[in-house]
Design an enzyme around this catalytic site. Structure first.
Site, PDB file in Angstrom:
ATOM      1  CG  ASP A 286      -2.695   1.478  -0.439  1.00  0.00           C
ATOM      2  OD1 ASP A 286      -2.670   2.157   0.783  1.00  0.00           O
ATOM      3  OD2 ASP A 286      -4.214   2.153  -1.320  1.00  0.00           O
ATOM      4  CG  HIS A 309       0.180   4.616   0.263  1.00  0.00           C
ATOM      5  ND1 HIS A 309      -0.820   4.713  -0.063  1.00  0.00           N
ATOM      6  CD2 HIS A 309       1.223   4.364  -0.943  1.00  0.00           C
ATOM      7  CE1 HIS A 309      -1.036   4.831  -1.327  1.00  0.00           C
ATOM      8  NE2 HIS A 309       0.115   5.210  -1.570  1.00  0.00           N
TER       9      HIS A 309
END
Ligand SMILES: *[C@@H]1O[C@H](CO)[C@@H](O)[C@H](O)[C@H]1NC(C)=O
Ligand SMILES: *[C@@H]1O[C@H](CO)[C@@H](O)[C@H](O)[C@H]1NC(C)=O
Ligand SMILES: *[C@@H]1O[C@H](CO)[C@@H](O)[C@H](O)[C@H]1NC(C)=O
Ligand SMILES: *[C@@H]1O[C@H](CO)[C@@H](O)[C@H](O)[C@H]1NC(C)=O
Ligand SMILES: *[C@@H]1O[C@H](CO)[C@@H](O)[C@H](O)[C@H]1NC(C)=O
Ligand SMILES: *[C@@H]1O[C@H](CO)[C@@H](O)[C@H](O)[C@H]1NC(C)=O
Ligand SMILES: *[C@@H]1O[C@H](CO)[C@@H](O)[C@H](O)[C@H]1NC(C)=O
Ligand SMILES: *[C@@H]1O[C@H](CO)[C@@H](O)[C@H](O)[C@H]1NC(C)=O
Length: 483
Positions: A286, A309
């Site tokens: 993430d 991310h």
């Protein structure tokens, strides 16, 4: 408001001092009372050391000052030549990676906490530790030296249901350093396997499956904390989190988890100010760094991110909540194979503001969308349209250079409150060899500011409309909840 903050933190400090001095006097009395008992315990420790078998790590002659000091150092007496060392092995830890060493860590913490300049040592063995809160305030200049490996319980079922928020929780500590060549291993693989669907299915069937996943290392309500050199790996969810804290330095840490691990943020900051994060490597499933509401004066620089991310502000303003984020500098970042690069995401209907943000010298390679502002952030398939938004202003994207795989830029600003003073300076983005997008022009909606060459693709010149956006006479009064 600023004054108020300062005032309240002053009061807080006073209260801390009061608690601290009271605790100290109690501790001194207790220490004298239990001196005999403590000597007995120490005697036992020494006996165990002589036994040798059953503990492969037993060579205490190596340790510069092996026995834990039974009496706290007086607050005025600081002995700079001697750094008292509290080795977890001296407190009964087995260090075999299987036995539960939680009690030993707790005991070592209790002892070290009372001594100025103490070092709590985790030597080069493996220690299985159950979820634990290590609480301050402690004496200043406390060093938590991790040269070995701390292991979280590997089975989901073996986590107590009451401690699912985090594994190691440092609370109310200040002037503290955690460092070393070792690692904190969240052993999260069994948690990752619970996919969203499995998760809810299992949850319905059995009450024993928790509805949240733990963070490996959390600092709560702490001040002047340094985290350096260590590795934090395989968290069930977030790896390193600071909330309600101030004065944080993170340097030379390595954070990693497989790309397939869901929601495993690297570093997560909430309601935390005065932070420097630098010279670290983060690759997870993430966000590399996630900056949430209540954060200001954050400097993130010289970092390698990927997979994951990218660097994110938000999601902010969920469920019409207030979000305030300001004074963020992100520079000298290398992002490889991440989903996003520099990103700000807010939910529709939020209140507050994001302002004075600078992303500069960001090198991207094979990043899906390097530049992103999304004021329509939604974690479901579709979210309800709402008026109002967290206002975004004064955001600089400067020297964002490299390759993308889907789109160079996505600026989707709110219909009700446009983004203002969004500057695009020296943007040079090319489709990568792995380009799988359909839109090399990107998407730009309702963003105002200025652009400055070089700009590649040149179409992004039209991404920021000339002007501040204020000309539209839109009420931005709700921003003042932040100032
Ligand atoms: C000492 O070692 C023996 C076996 O060699 C073991 O049974 C005993 O429990 C050990 N004692 C301690 C205090 O570790
Ligand atoms: C224990 O440490 C001492 C001092 O460093 C060293 O001389 C000795 O070889 C060590 N013993 C073992 C069994 O490692
Ligand atoms: C703690 O305070 C001492 C003395 O003011 C300072 O030298 C040290 O850097 C501080 N440590 C942290 C982690 O803030
Ligand atoms: C944190 O460090 C700053 C600067 O070194 C210092 O002014 C402040 O008093 C420290 N705060 C705490 C709670 O240690
Ligand atoms: C970074 O941390 C590693 C241990 O993980 C250490 O070996 C190395 O010396 C550190 N580098 C710097 C520049 O401090
Ligand atoms: C913007 O943020 C930076 C970094 O925190 C700070 O130094 C600067 O003073 C801020 N500028 C304004 C206008 O607030
Ligand atoms: C929200 O508004 C957009 C643009 O006006 C529209 O295309 C979309 O269908 C709306 N979504 C919902 C869930 O109403
Ligand atoms: C943008 O606006 C400023 C002032 O309103 C004006 O001087 C400038 O020429 C405009 N630039 C473009 C490209 O329209």
């Amino acid at each position: 408001m600023k004054k108020n903050y300062r005032h309240s933190s002053f009061v807080f400090l006073l209260i801390l001092l009061l608690i601290f001095s009271t605790a100290f006097s109690i501790v001194s009395v207790e220490a004298r009372k239990h001196h005999t008992r403590k000597s007995e315990i120490q005697h036992k420790h020494r006996k165990r050391q002589k036994n040798g078998s059953g503990n492969k790590a037993t060579n205490y002659s190596n340790s510069p000052s092996p026995a834990p000091s039974p009496t706290p150092t007086p607050s005025h007496g600081f002995y700079p030549t001697q750094s008292p060392i509290f080795d977890i092995l001296s407190f009964g830890a087995k260090g075999d990676g299987v036995s539960d060493d939680t009690k030993a860590l707790e005991a070592a913490w209790e002892a070290a906490c009372k001594v100025q300049g103490a070092t709590l040592k985790i030597p080069e063995f493996q220690f299985l530790i159950n979820p634990l809160t290590l609480q301050g305030p402690c004496m200043p200049n406390f060093v938590f030296q991790v040269d070995g490996i701390l292991l979280a319980p590997p089975k989901v079922g073996s986590w107590p249901k009451s401690s699912l928020f985090q594994w190691l929780n440092f609370k109310w500590i200040h002037n503290f350093t955690i460092q070393g060549t070792g690692s904190l291993d969240g052993q999260g693989f069994n948690w990752w396997k619970l996919s969203q669907i499995d998760y809810f299915k299992v949850m319905k069937q059995s009450k024993s499956i928790p509805d949240m996943k733990p963070t490996v290392l959390r600092f709560y309500s702490s001040f002047n904390v340094t985290v350096r050199d260590i590795k934090i790996i395989n968290s069930p969810q977030c790896h390193l989190k600071f909330d309600n804290s101030k004065g944080v330095k993170i340097n030379n840490v390595t954070i990693s988890a497989p790309e397939s691990s869901p929601n495993t943020d690297g570093i997560h900051l909430q309601n935390t100010q005065d932070v420097e994060i630098h010279h670290s490597n983060i690759g997870t499933g993430d966000d590399c760094v996630s900056i949430q509401t209540g954060c200001s004066n954050i400097h993130v620089h010289h970092m390698n991110c990927g997979p994951g991310h990218g660097i994110s502000l938000g999601g902010l303003g969920k469920d019409k909540s207030v979000a305030c984020v300001s004074d963020i500098i992100v520079d000298n970042i290398i992002l490889e194979s991440t989903m996003y690069g520099a990103r700000i995401k807010t939910w529709q209907g939020g209140i507050g503001s994001v302002k004075n943000i600078s992303f500069s010298n960001i090198q991207v390679s094979d990043v899906r969308v390097p530049i992103m502002i999304d004021q329509y952030y939604c974690d479901k398939y579709v979210c309800k349209n709402q008026t109002g938004a967290v206002a975004i202003s004064n955001v600089k994207f400067n020297q964002i250079i490299g390759t993308y795989t889907a789109s160079p830029i996505h600026l989707a600003c709110s219909n009700s409150i446009p983004c203002t003073d969004v500057d695009l300076i020296d943007i040079q983005l090319k489709p990568s060899r792995n380009y799988r997008g359909i839109n090399q022009m990107g998407l730009c909606w309702n963003s105002y500011g200025k652009s400055q060459a070089p700009l590649l693709p040149s179409s992004i010149d039209y991404c920021v409309r000339n002007g501040s956006g204020f000309v539209r006479g839109i009420s931005r009064s709700h921003e003042h909840v932040c100032s």
